[in-house]
Design an enzyme around this catalytic site. Structure first.
Site, PDB file in Angstrom:
ATOM      1  N   ASN A 180      -1.396  19.357 -23.375  1.00 28.20           N
ATOM      2  CA  ASN A 180      -1.715  18.461 -24.487  1.00 28.20           C
ATOM      3  C   ASN A 180      -1.611  19.123 -25.862  1.00 28.20           C
ATOM      4  O   ASN A 180      -2.077  18.556 -26.852  1.00 28.20           O
ATOM      5  CB  ASN A 180      -3.124  17.878 -24.312  1.00 28.20           C
ATOM      6  CG  ASN A 180      -3.172  16.911 -23.151  1.00 28.20           C
ATOM      7  OD1 ASN A 180      -2.272  16.102 -22.984  1.00 28.20           O
ATOM      8  ND2 ASN A 180      -4.208  17.009 -22.338  1.00 28.20           N
ATOM      9  N   GLU A 228       8.667  17.990 -26.837  1.00 26.96           N
ATOM     10  CA  GLU A 228       7.959  18.362 -25.604  1.00 26.96           C
ATOM     11  C   GLU A 228       8.572  19.627 -24.989  1.00 26.96           C
ATOM     12  O   GLU A 228       7.873  20.446 -24.394  1.00 26.96           O
ATOM     13  CB  GLU A 228       7.980  17.212 -24.587  1.00 26.96           C
ATOM     14  CG  GLU A 228       7.325  15.918 -25.064  1.00 26.96           C
ATOM     15  CD  GLU A 228       5.781  15.907 -24.976  1.00 26.96           C
ATOM     16  OE1 GLU A 228       5.199  16.835 -24.390  1.00 26.96           O
ATOM     17  OE2 GLU A 228       5.184  14.963 -25.529  1.00 26.96           O
ATOM     18  N   HIS A 286      -1.174  17.068 -29.030  1.00 27.11           N
ATOM     19  CA  HIS A 286      -1.324  15.648 -28.691  1.00 27.11           C
ATOM     20  C   HIS A 286      -2.544  14.989 -29.330  1.00 27.11           C
ATOM     21  O   HIS A 286      -2.502  13.803 -29.643  1.00 27.11           O
ATOM     22  CB  HIS A 286      -1.365  15.461 -27.165  1.00 27.11           C
ATOM     23  CG  HIS A 286      -0.005  15.534 -26.533  1.00 27.11           C
ATOM     24  ND1 HIS A 286       0.787  16.653 -26.591  1.00 27.11           N
ATOM     25  CD2 HIS A 286       0.714  14.599 -25.850  1.00 27.11           C
ATOM     26  CE1 HIS A 286       1.930  16.426 -25.960  1.00 27.11           C
ATOM     27  NE2 HIS A 286       1.915  15.188 -25.502  1.00 27.11           N
ATOM     28  N   LYS A 333       6.224  22.693 -15.761  1.00 27.43           N
ATOM     29  CA  LYS A 333       5.275  21.603 -15.520  1.00 27.43           C
ATOM     30  C   LYS A 333       4.885  21.536 -14.041  1.00 27.43           C
ATOM     31  O   LYS A 333       3.719  21.314 -13.715  1.00 27.43           O
ATOM     32  CB  LYS A 333       5.835  20.252 -15.984  1.00 27.43           C
ATOM     33  CG  LYS A 333       4.830  19.136 -15.722  1.00 27.43           C
ATOM     34  CD  LYS A 333       4.926  17.938 -16.596  1.00 27.43           C
ATOM     35  CE  LYS A 333       3.769  16.990 -16.289  1.00 27.43           C
ATOM     36  NZ  LYS A 333       3.937  15.656 -16.852  1.00 27.43           N
ATOM     37  N   ARG A 392      -3.928  21.995 -16.739  1.00 30.77           N
ATOM     38  CA  ARG A 392      -3.128  20.844 -17.130  1.00 30.77           C
ATOM     39  C   ARG A 392      -3.444  20.407 -18.556  1.00 30.77           C
ATOM     40  O   ARG A 392      -2.595  19.824 -19.240  1.00 30.77           O
ATOM     41  CB  ARG A 392      -3.379  19.702 -16.136  1.00 30.77           C
ATOM     42  CG  ARG A 392      -2.200  18.772 -15.987  1.00 30.77           C
ATOM     43  CD  ARG A 392      -2.259  18.025 -14.666  1.00 30.77           C
ATOM     44  NE  ARG A 392      -1.364  16.878 -14.696  1.00 30.77           N
ATOM     45  CZ  ARG A 392      -1.007  16.185 -13.619  1.00 30.77           C
ATOM     46  NH1 ARG A 392      -1.456  16.536 -12.427  1.00 30.77           N
ATOM     47  NH2 ARG A 392      -0.195  15.167 -13.710  1.00 30.77           N
ATOM     48  N   HIS A 411       6.541   9.206 -30.097  1.00 35.11           N
ATOM     49  CA  HIS A 411       5.531  10.110 -29.555  1.00 35.11           C
ATOM     50  C   HIS A 411       5.880  11.572 -29.843  1.00 35.11           C
ATOM     51  O   HIS A 411       5.052  12.345 -30.336  1.00 35.11           O
ATOM     52  CB  HIS A 411       5.404   9.862 -28.050  1.00 35.11           C
ATOM     53  CG  HIS A 411       4.466  10.785 -27.350  1.00 35.11           C
ATOM     54  ND1 HIS A 411       3.100  10.745 -27.546  1.00 35.11           N
ATOM     55  CD2 HIS A 411       4.697  11.796 -26.467  1.00 35.11           C
ATOM     56  CE1 HIS A 411       2.528  11.693 -26.806  1.00 35.11           C
ATOM     57  NE2 HIS A 411       3.469  12.338 -26.146  1.00 35.11           N
ATOM     58  N   LYS A 453       2.036  10.921 -12.109  1.00 34.45           N
ATOM     59  CA  LYS A 453       1.215   9.926 -12.790  1.00 34.45           C
ATOM     60  C   LYS A 453       2.010   8.640 -12.962  1.00 34.45           C
ATOM     61  O   LYS A 453       3.114   8.654 -13.499  1.00 34.45           O
ATOM     62  CB  LYS A 453       0.815  10.428 -14.181  1.00 34.45           C
ATOM     63  CG  LYS A 453      -0.312  11.414 -14.191  1.00 34.45           C
ATOM     64  CD  LYS A 453      -0.763  11.625 -15.631  1.00 34.45           C
ATOM     65  CE  LYS A 453      -1.829  12.662 -15.760  1.00 34.45           C
ATOM     66  NZ  LYS A 453      -2.231  12.838 -17.169  1.00 34.45           N
ATOM     67  N   HIS A 476      -1.809  11.889 -31.410  1.00 36.77           N
ATOM     68  CA  HIS A 476      -2.347  10.552 -31.131  1.00 36.77           C
ATOM     69  C   HIS A 476      -2.981   9.950 -32.391  1.00 36.77           C
ATOM     70  O   HIS A 476      -2.897   8.750 -32.629  1.00 36.77           O
ATOM     71  CB  HIS A 476      -3.392  10.600 -30.011  1.00 36.77           C
ATOM     72  CG  HIS A 476      -2.790  10.720 -28.642  1.00 36.77           C
ATOM     73  ND1 HIS A 476      -1.760   9.912 -28.222  1.00 36.77           N
ATOM     74  CD2 HIS A 476      -3.067  11.531 -27.601  1.00 36.77           C
ATOM     75  CE1 HIS A 476      -1.431  10.234 -26.977  1.00 36.77           C
ATOM     76  NE2 HIS A 476      -2.203  11.229 -26.579  1.00 36.77           N
ATOM     77  N   GLU A 484      -6.252  17.710 -12.615  1.00 34.01           N
ATOM     78  CA  GLU A 484      -6.372  17.674 -14.063  1.00 34.01           C
ATOM     79  C   GLU A 484      -7.716  18.167 -14.583  1.00 34.01           C
ATOM     80  O   GLU A 484      -8.340  17.521 -15.405  1.00 34.01           O
ATOM     81  CB  GLU A 484      -6.141  16.228 -14.534  1.00 34.01           C
ATOM     82  CG  GLU A 484      -5.453  16.205 -15.867  1.00 34.01           C
ATOM     83  CD  GLU A 484      -4.982  14.826 -16.268  1.00 34.01           C
ATOM     84  OE1 GLU A 484      -5.392  13.846 -15.658  1.00 34.01           O
ATOM     85  OE2 GLU A 484      -4.186  14.765 -17.191  1.00 34.01           O
ATOM     86  N   ARG A 534       0.814  -1.235   0.000  1.00 34.82           N
ATOM     87  CA  ARG A 534       0.000   0.000   0.000  1.00 34.82           C
ATOM     88  C   ARG A 534       0.841   1.277   0.000  1.00 34.82           C
ATOM     89  O   ARG A 534       0.378   2.332   0.418  1.00 34.82           O
ATOM     90  CB  ARG A 534      -0.988   0.022   1.166  1.00 34.82           C
ATOM     91  CG  ARG A 534      -1.943  -1.167   1.188  1.00 34.82           C
ATOM     92  CD  ARG A 534      -3.107  -0.933   2.122  1.00 34.82           C
ATOM     93  NE  ARG A 534      -3.946  -2.129   2.185  1.00 34.82           N
ATOM     94  CZ  ARG A 534      -3.789  -3.106   3.074  1.00 34.82           C
ATOM     95  NH1 ARG A 534      -2.852  -3.003   4.002  1.00 34.82           N
ATOM     96  NH2 ARG A 534      -4.563  -4.161   3.057  1.00 34.82           N
TER      97      ARG A 534
END
Lengths: 362, 362
Positions: free
Chosen positions: A243, A183, A246, A225, A239, A263, A141, A250, A235, A119
């Site tokens: 993107n 990025e 993106h 960031k 935030r 990417h 994340k 994608h 988010e 945990r």
């Protein structure tokens, strides 16, 4: 050495940035008798595992390591379980520390292992790719993939510390360095005009991996960031600006099949489409669009759509994006270089037109 | 209907306790169009799945369910993945709700699924065994087992709500009801003399599943545990008292092989050993030891060691317990009925003597 502090509601943690940090035992927050499990992959291990273990042992820590196979396709529950098995076989308790030594995949898997082993145990991130240094090691994340979706299983879990040694970029394939620069350029474009101008001055030094320039650059990106994440841990707002490029990116990655374009390469072309669309909407000047294009090109990044992809191929992929709400496109666009915003319900004809303008016509 | 609020640093959530709560759609915090995934097992499903789905549908929720096999041996990453697959196949997003409908295993697995699906979705616990109603649904511990250790992979994750329908105990095997009563009696013994006295008066009604008495009892246990958890979310102090009888009990479970004695049965004998040891140390009167023994016996619980286990068999198991620190036993003992404390470094001869006194001699 530079230090960026990430301030969160419950805690803060430092990101240390410098050259040759891995070898110096003073940089590791461990003490005599502490147990440490290093999670890495064979590629990274051959370059850095020994240095990291030696430095930790100089502090008196008891170190072990576990290797997980290299690559996005191993970002799975099975790899996660390899880490748990290694920890349990060696009787690691709740007071153990997990070190993630590698790129984004290692950071995500080892981070989730740290979040869920007994945990939650202590986590130190040592990102060794430019992309993970400026992006995935900030924000907490962690995740693994499921065969039905990327990053579907994970946790928000903050490390105790992030240690960024920019010398590790010397062993990274050039193409991956460049993809990381996409990025980097994104941060300037969305939130920091001054940084964008700085990048126009220094991008060649970054491509050449000039250490002091790299460190300044990584620190600036982490600062940007970290500020965004601190303002918007859950988010919901700012935030989203991260993107930029993106949604288009994608679509490219999905259409070509993951792994054909990196990417960052897909994001590079995606940013160009966003910039052109922003110009059509009357925000960006043609001169600014051209500045972005030149900067990306100097980082050896693509600025036009893959030649095997038609403009009509984008929208179906884009409409399946997680960011689509109630059937309406939500796109990150630019008011100016250094100021992004979220546009909702943009006219599909305009979007298609922008994609066409970013398609190779020769 | 009774309501116990659990107050935590970041949030609070309610535990609703009553008879026939499952059938009443007003008790479910969902609205028109909400998506819900119910996690349950075939045994519980045959009794309660339809009622729960019908009630949710009356509120306009879109309900699905996923079954995981019944039993502790299915508390695994594989079962967890069954839940993720069901969620992804049906395109559940971050706004979905997971309902754990079942006993401790279902609560643990579904709880961890909720903690980690897309980094966290809403969770409602509907515990259907006495043990899970008074114990595992309060405190936010979720986990799955690893082949090398129980509960080794998990998260602290709080539900939005716990819904306890004491009528569900009518379909629970009597032996499991009694095992749950061991934990109920434990709460009285460690922290609440008044409740212990109340149990002496009402234990027969509890065994007979008299609804109003059951509800009062479950609410009291949840209140006691919620207070302990609120004081000690991170499990450093008071929370240890909840382990009365558990160190001895785990030795019994391990020695016999898990599943031969139920957890509550092992804890019952374990509490007797702790009480006898407390008497030897001069804290408890022989009369109080006898009161505890009688109360446990009225709940049809064992109060002596299994006849296939020798007193010498206990200590080796106990020394491998997670609660052993630096080779020293840490035992929860009683100052009096209603007041427990943690004893460190208790003399092994005294411990062995207490175990002998709880061993069948005829």
């Amino acid at each position: 050495m530079l230090c960026v502090n990430v301030e969160l509601q419950e805690r803060r943690y430092p990101i240390l940035i410098g050259s040759g940090l891995l070898q110096n035992e003073q940089n590791y927050p461990v003490k005599q008798g502490d147990r440490v499990m290093i999670v890495t992959n064979p590629t990274v291990a051959q370059f850095y595992l020994e240095s990291v273990m030696t430095a930790l042992q100089k502090r008196g820590a008891v170190t072990e390591y576990v290797l997980i196979p290299d690559g996005e396709k191993y970002k799975t529950l099975e790899s996660l379980n390899l880490i748990f098995t290694a920890l349990l076989k060696a009787n690691h308790g709740r007071d153990t520390t997990i070190i993630a030594l590698g790129g984004g995949v290692i950071g995500d898997v080892a981070g989730f292992a740290a979040a869920s082993y007994q945990r939650g145990v202590r986590l130190i991130q040592i990102p060794t790719t430019l992309l993970s240094q400026v992006d995935s090691s900030v924000g907490g994340k962690t995740a693994v993939n499921h065969e039905l979706g990327k990053n579907m299983i994970g946790a928000f879990y903050q490390p105790s510390m992030v240690l960024i040694d920019t010398l590790t970029l010397n062993t990274l394939p050039k193409r991956e360095v460049n993809a990381g620069l996409a990025e980097v350029i994104k941060y300037g474009a969305i939130l920091d005009n001054e940084f964008f101008v700085w990048l126009e001055k220094h991008v060649d030094d970054l491509v050449a991996l000039k250490q002091d320039i790299l460190q300044h650059c990584v620190a600036r990106c982490c600062r940007i960031k970290a500020d965004v994440v601190a303002r918007d841990e859950t988010e919901k707002g700012d935030r989203a600006l991260l993107n930029l490029g993106h949604t288009f990116g994608h679509a490219i990655e999905t259409h070509l099949g993951y792994g054909n374009w990196l990417h960052g390469e897909a994001v590079s072309t995606g940013m160009m489409v966003a910039a052109v669309l922003s110009e059509e909407l009357g925000h960006l000047s043609l001169a600014d669009v051209s500045r972005l294009e030149k900067l990306l090109a100097r980082a050896n990044l693509p600025t036009v759509s893959p030649d095997t992809m038609q403009p009509e191929d984008y929208l179906p992929h884009m409409m399946r994006d997680k960011k689509v709400l109630a059937g309406k496109l939500r796109l990150v666009l630019l008011k100016s270089l250094g100021q992004a915003y979220v546009a909702t319900n943009t006219d599909h004809t305009l979007v298609l037109n922008a994609i066409r303008r970013c398609t190779q016509t020769d």
